[in-house]
Design a protein around this motif. Structure first.
Motif, PDB file in Angstrom:
ATOM      1  N   LEU A 194      -2.180   7.153 -11.730  1.00 27.15           N
ATOM      2  CA  LEU A 194      -3.073   5.998 -11.569  1.00 27.15           C
ATOM      3  C   LEU A 194      -3.506   5.390 -12.904  1.00 27.15           C
ATOM      4  O   LEU A 194      -3.564   4.156 -13.017  1.00 27.15           O
ATOM      5  CB  LEU A 194      -4.291   6.413 -10.729  1.00 27.15           C
ATOM      6  CG  LEU A 194      -3.992   6.714  -9.249  1.00 27.15           C
ATOM      7  CD1 LEU A 194      -5.271   7.128  -8.526  1.00 27.15           C
ATOM      8  CD2 LEU A 194      -3.368   5.500  -8.565  1.00 27.15           C
ATOM      9  N   LYS A 208      -4.963  10.045  -1.136  1.00 24.06           N
ATOM     10  CA  LYS A 208      -5.500   8.746  -0.753  1.00 24.06           C
ATOM     11  C   LYS A 208      -4.376   7.723  -0.764  1.00 24.06           C
ATOM     12  O   LYS A 208      -3.203   8.074  -0.955  1.00 24.06           O
ATOM     13  CB  LYS A 208      -6.624   8.306  -1.689  1.00 24.06           C
ATOM     14  CG  LYS A 208      -6.215   8.146  -3.147  1.00 24.06           C
ATOM     15  CD  LYS A 208      -7.398   7.661  -3.995  1.00 24.06           C
ATOM     16  CE  LYS A 208      -7.001   7.494  -5.442  1.00 24.06           C
ATOM     17  NZ  LYS A 208      -8.134   6.996  -6.278  1.00 24.06           N
ATOM     18  N   VAL A 259      -3.322   3.607  -2.254  1.00 25.70           N
ATOM     19  CA  VAL A 259      -3.683   2.608  -3.256  1.00 25.70           C
ATOM     20  C   VAL A 259      -2.858   1.348  -3.018  1.00 25.70           C
ATOM     21  O   VAL A 259      -1.714   1.414  -2.562  1.00 25.70           O
ATOM     22  CB  VAL A 259      -3.465   3.163  -4.685  1.00 25.70           C
ATOM     23  CG1 VAL A 259      -1.980   3.383  -4.960  1.00 25.70           C
ATOM     24  CG2 VAL A 259      -4.051   2.241  -5.730  1.00 25.70           C
ATOM     25  N   ASP A 290      -2.250  10.980  -8.537  1.00 31.38           N
ATOM     26  CA  ASP A 290      -3.582  10.747  -9.091  1.00 31.38           C
ATOM     27  C   ASP A 290      -3.620  11.051 -10.585  1.00 31.38           C
ATOM     28  O   ASP A 290      -4.246  10.345 -11.367  1.00 31.38           O
ATOM     29  CB  ASP A 290      -4.645  11.557  -8.334  1.00 31.38           C
ATOM     30  CG  ASP A 290      -4.323  13.046  -8.312  1.00 31.38           C
ATOM     31  OD1 ASP A 290      -3.228  13.441  -8.767  1.00 31.38           O
ATOM     32  OD2 ASP A 290      -5.178  13.816  -7.840  1.00 31.38           O
ATOM     33  N   GLU A 322       0.841  -1.193   0.000  1.00 37.01           N
ATOM     34  CA  GLU A 322       0.000   0.000   0.000  1.00 37.01           C
ATOM     35  C   GLU A 322       0.874   1.241   0.000  1.00 37.01           C
ATOM     36  O   GLU A 322       1.814   1.356   0.800  1.00 37.01           O
ATOM     37  CB  GLU A 322      -0.924   0.001   1.222  1.00 37.01           C
ATOM     38  CG  GLU A 322      -2.043   1.027   1.146  1.00 37.01           C
ATOM     39  CD  GLU A 322      -3.039   0.882   2.277  1.00 37.01           C
ATOM     40  OE1 GLU A 322      -2.727   1.361   3.378  1.00 37.01           O
ATOM     41  OE2 GLU A 322      -4.105   0.279   2.064  1.00 37.01           O
TER      42      GLU A 322
END
Length: 209
Positions: A198, A14, A16, A126, A2
């Motif tokens: 991403l 965030k 991922v 992102d 992670e």
């Protein structure tokens, strides 16, 4: 594994989960070395060429008679020991191409990506974007995300936004943009950090996962 996901302002947005098959694969150093040597060999043009004695101009006549001059016998002024003569055992055009099965090349990539992940060399964002195609804006964003480290920026696809990113990065000595589908062992090992948007992570997973 992670990891945190950042935006272009350097703020965490965030987390991922990275695919374990790609970023936690067994590390095979021999395979990585083989893939690197293959890529460097395939980049060689192999156009080196020098002339032998049959290819240089002149030298058709025997410079002096065989006997009676007191000098060493000579058959041509273009023999290798004469100035202007042809060369011996010289390089000729050849191909340095080396073959390597696709499965092995992709396994080497997975090994290299796993090494990057283990060494904290991944920067997941992102999306890579700039407001306008200016080197200054890209330099400021990279300074926030990777500091002084050199960085390879993966591009998932070519569209108007990523075209601006490419143009903004072209003049940065420590940065390079590369299509995610073209990721290779040489570029991966040549930079301190790997920046993965991403969408580019999905591209990697599509053919390495």
């Amino acid at each position: 594994m992670e990891v945190d996901v950042y935006n272009m302002q350097g703020q965490k947005v965030k987390t991922v989960e990275l695919p374990a098959k790609i970023f936690e694969a067994p590390v095979n150093l021999d395979l990585m070395h083989q893939a690197y040597v293959r890529q460097m060999a395939n980049a060689r043009l192999g156009t080196h060429k020098t002339k032998g004695r049959s290819e240089v101009s002149g030298g058709g006549r025997k410079p002096w008679k065989q006997k009676g001059t007191g000098r060493a016998r000579q058959g041509s002024t273009r023999a290798a020991h004469w100035v202007g003569g042809g060369k011996v055992h010289t390089p000729k055009p050849r191909s340095y191409t080396m073959d390597m099965p696709r499965k092995m090349r992709r396994a080497a990539l997975r090994s290299a990506l796993s090494v990057k992940a283990a060494e904290q060399g991944l920067v997941v964002v992102d999306q890579v974007s700039v407001a306008e195609p200016k080197t200054k804006l890209m330099a400021e964003a990279l300074n926030r995300l990777v500091g002084d480290a050199s960085v390879l920026i993966l591009i998932p696809e070519k569209d108007a936004n990523y075209e601006m990113v490419i143009r903004s990065s072209n003049n940065l000595a420590e940065a390079k943009t590369l299509m995610a589908s073209y990721l290779n062992i040489r570029d991966l090992l040549s930079f301190d950090k790997l920046m993965i948007p991403l969408p580019a992570l999905d591209v990697l997973e599509s053919y390495l996962g």
